[in-house]
Write an enzyme that holds these catalytic residues in place. Structure first.
Site, mmCIF file in Angstrom:
data_model
loop_
_atom_site.group_PDB
_atom_site.id
_atom_site.type_symbol
_atom_site.label_atom_id
_atom_site.label_comp_id
_atom_site.label_asym_id
_atom_site.label_seq_id
_atom_site.Cartn_x
_atom_site.Cartn_y
_atom_site.Cartn_z
ATOM 1 N N ARG A 55 0.722 -1.245 -0.215
ATOM 2 C CA ARG A 55 0.020 -0.007 0.000
ATOM 3 C C ARG A 55 0.747 1.301 -0.022
ATOM 4 O O ARG A 55 0.666 2.148 -0.825
ATOM 5 C CB ARG A 55 -0.754 -0.076 1.099
ATOM 6 N N THR A 56 1.941 1.506 1.051
ATOM 7 C CA THR A 56 2.517 2.838 1.089
ATOM 8 C C THR A 56 3.472 2.844 -0.109
ATOM 9 O O THR A 56 3.595 4.036 -0.597
ATOM 10 C CB THR A 56 3.331 2.678 2.367
ATOM 11 N N LYS A 91 24.426 -7.653 -2.228
ATOM 12 C CA LYS A 91 25.847 -8.008 -2.191
ATOM 13 C C LYS A 91 26.765 -7.481 -1.231
ATOM 14 O O LYS A 91 27.963 -7.468 -1.195
ATOM 15 C CB LYS A 91 26.403 -7.376 -3.552
ATOM 16 N N ARG A 114 11.752 3.344 3.834
ATOM 17 C CA ARG A 114 11.153 2.676 4.820
ATOM 18 C C ARG A 114 12.268 1.535 5.242
ATOM 19 O O ARG A 114 12.818 0.821 4.463
ATOM 20 C CB ARG A 114 9.809 1.568 4.136
ATOM 21 N N HIS A 151 5.479 6.652 11.522
ATOM 22 C CA HIS A 151 5.096 6.373 9.881
ATOM 23 C C HIS A 151 4.067 7.839 9.689
ATOM 24 O O HIS A 151 3.117 7.692 9.649
ATOM 25 C CB HIS A 151 4.345 5.301 9.836
#
Lengths: 305, 185
Positions: A54-55, A82, A104, A132
């Protein structure tokens, strides 16, 4: 305003500006041609170290509706796998003439550190159990649309408050804009430090819902059960699930919010989710509008007064 | 030193808006396919007043939309931040209709350029016409008005102030001459 890392440090006036702007942005979502040239020639990177549908989609669409180019960088399939450090990844992205990074990360504080290192705007899309901020803004925007104001309202936040960055951002925004907040949930998932902020903390769902104009139901992170932090899902629903019966403790016109994704029949019952009292799909739409407002504010929206 | 001179009083504004209404009707053979779109901010009350005049003359109310060009400006980054986009337009008002854009002052033409871009996002008008209360010259783009309340030759450094009842609690237009140092804005 250069970055959006927390709502804790954002002034009430700045929040109201962003909410007003987001409200105006919703108009674009109703147009036949949903694209304005405002951020044309700007590039935004979604740098997501945690799963999100969603975000991430919401930020991507928000950027595209404003005319920006948006790319998604995920750890799998990138040089992060890596062994490249987060800082090197970010520095490299910024050298590619990127104009903003949406990040995020599972660790609290990562967006703040990126903001200190990089000159371009950093937008926090959720860091650990810290904040958030765009979710907090879209929740108060939805509340404001439903009730016409935020000031003087009472909002109950229910569930795993301890681990919830959504709850923290909600609380900062609601308190700054003059709402009262109560939280309810299992005793070991309730931080008592919130009492210092004037938040009512209780394990009794009905008590938290008393006089509430809105209920924000947090998603139950099912992995908490395996760590013994909650009893069975059945018992959780019985004590803290939002059901027709428990919702009766709130005001008769109280609205229901949920940041998604929902566990139907656990923290919230299906018949409530599908009822007109649920403003959950409105939250999703507002999410895009809020992210448009934030991108506009940070990447193209003129100078601070 | 600032010096001001009155260009239009309330009566002059009223007469100009009535004349523009007549001209719109004459040019478009009525108003049945006409929509008005006011450019925020002072173009909006002007558009509403022209619409009210059209009702008086033709007994038919054209739709009136509000256009905020904030997201279409080419100088956004240099302006103070404001919550832009207070737009209210439905596609039915635009598609296959004659859209009369209404603004208070026509100057460089950049606002109108942005408005034309914005309008095309809502549909495909049959034609777009431009009505302004004041045309002060100094165009920087190939844009011309179809309906003009008053032509005012100005120096670039002068400022034109249009005030309307709905926003400023008075109807008047005046010019502010900046004497002394002069120069570009």
């Amino acid at each position: 305003m250069r970055d959006l890392v927390t709502l804790e440090n954002l002034s009430a006036q700045e929040m109201v500006n962003l909410l007003d702007l987001a409200q105006n942005m919703t108009e674009i979502l109703d147009r036949p041609l949903k694209k304005v040239p405002t951020l044309r020639g700007k590039a935004v990177v979604n740098l997501f170290f945690e799963p999100s549908t969603r975000t991430r989609n919401s930020f991507e669409l928000a950027g595209k509706y404003l005319g920006a180019d948006v790319i998604n960088v995920q750890p799998s399939g990138s040089s992060v796998e890596k062994g490249e450090t987060l800082w090197d990844t970010a520095l490299n992205l910024s050298e590619m003439a990127v104009d903003g990074i949406v990040v995020r990360h599972q660790v609290s504080g990562v967006p703040q550190q990126l903001a200190e290192i990089l000159d371009i705007p950093i937008i926090n899309a959720g860091d650990g159990s810290h904040e958030h901020p765009t979710q907090g803004l879209l929740d108060v925007l939805t509340l404001r649309q439903a009730k016409g104001r935020v000031d003087g309202l009472k909002v109950a936040i229910v569930g795993d408050v301890l681990h919830s960055r959504v709850a923290r951002s909600d609380i900062w925004a609601l308190i700054a804009l003059g709402a009262r907040v109560s939280v309810a949930g299992p005793p070991n998932l309730l931080p008592d430090t919130f009492e210092d902020l004037g938040v009512e903390v209780t394990t009794d769902l009905c008590e938290a819902l008393q006089d509430a104009d809105a209920v924000q139901v947090l998603r139950l992170q099912k992995e908490r059960q395996s760590t013994g932090e909650i009893p069975s899902l059945w018992e959780y629903r019985l004590r803290w699930g939002l059901t027709k019966t428990s919702l009766k403790c709130a005001k008769p016109d109280a609205i229901v919010l949920h940041p998604g994704p929902q566990n139907r029949g656990v923290e919230i019952d299906s018949d409530i989710l599908d009822s007109p009292r649920a403003w959950i799909l409105q939250q999703v739409k507002n999410g895009v509008a809020v992210r448009m407002a934030v991108l506009f504010r940070l990447l193209g929206g003129g100078q601070d007064e | 030193m600032k010096q001001t001179a009155l260009l239009m009083d309330a009566d002059a504004v009223r007469r100009a808006l009535m004349r523009i209404a007549h001209e719109i009707i004459e040019r478009n053979h009525g108003v049945h396919a006409v929509s008005l779109v006011g450019i925020r901010r002072r173009g909006v009350p002007l558009a509403k007043r022209i619409a009210a005049n059209l009702v008086l003359i033709e007994d038919e109310a054209p739709p009136v939309g509000i256009l905020d060009i904030g997201l279409y400006r080419d100088d956004l980054a240099n302006r103070p931040f404001t919550p832009v986009n207070q737009t209210s337009i439905q596609s039915q008002m635009i598609d296959k209709r004659v859209v009369v854009l209404v603004d208070d002052v026509l100057f460089t033409g950049r606002t109108v350029r942005a408005a034309l871009d914005a309008l095309s996002d809502f549909g495909r008008p049959k034609a777009i016409q431009l009505a302004v209360l004041i045309d002060r010259g100094h165009r920087e783009l190939p844009i011309r008005p179809d309906y003009v309340g008053k032509n005012v030759p100005t120096a670039r450094a002068e400022r034109i102030h249009v005030e309307v009842q709905e926003v400023d609690e008075i109807d008047r237009v005046y010019v502010e001459k900046i004497t002394g140092s002069g120069g570009e804005e």
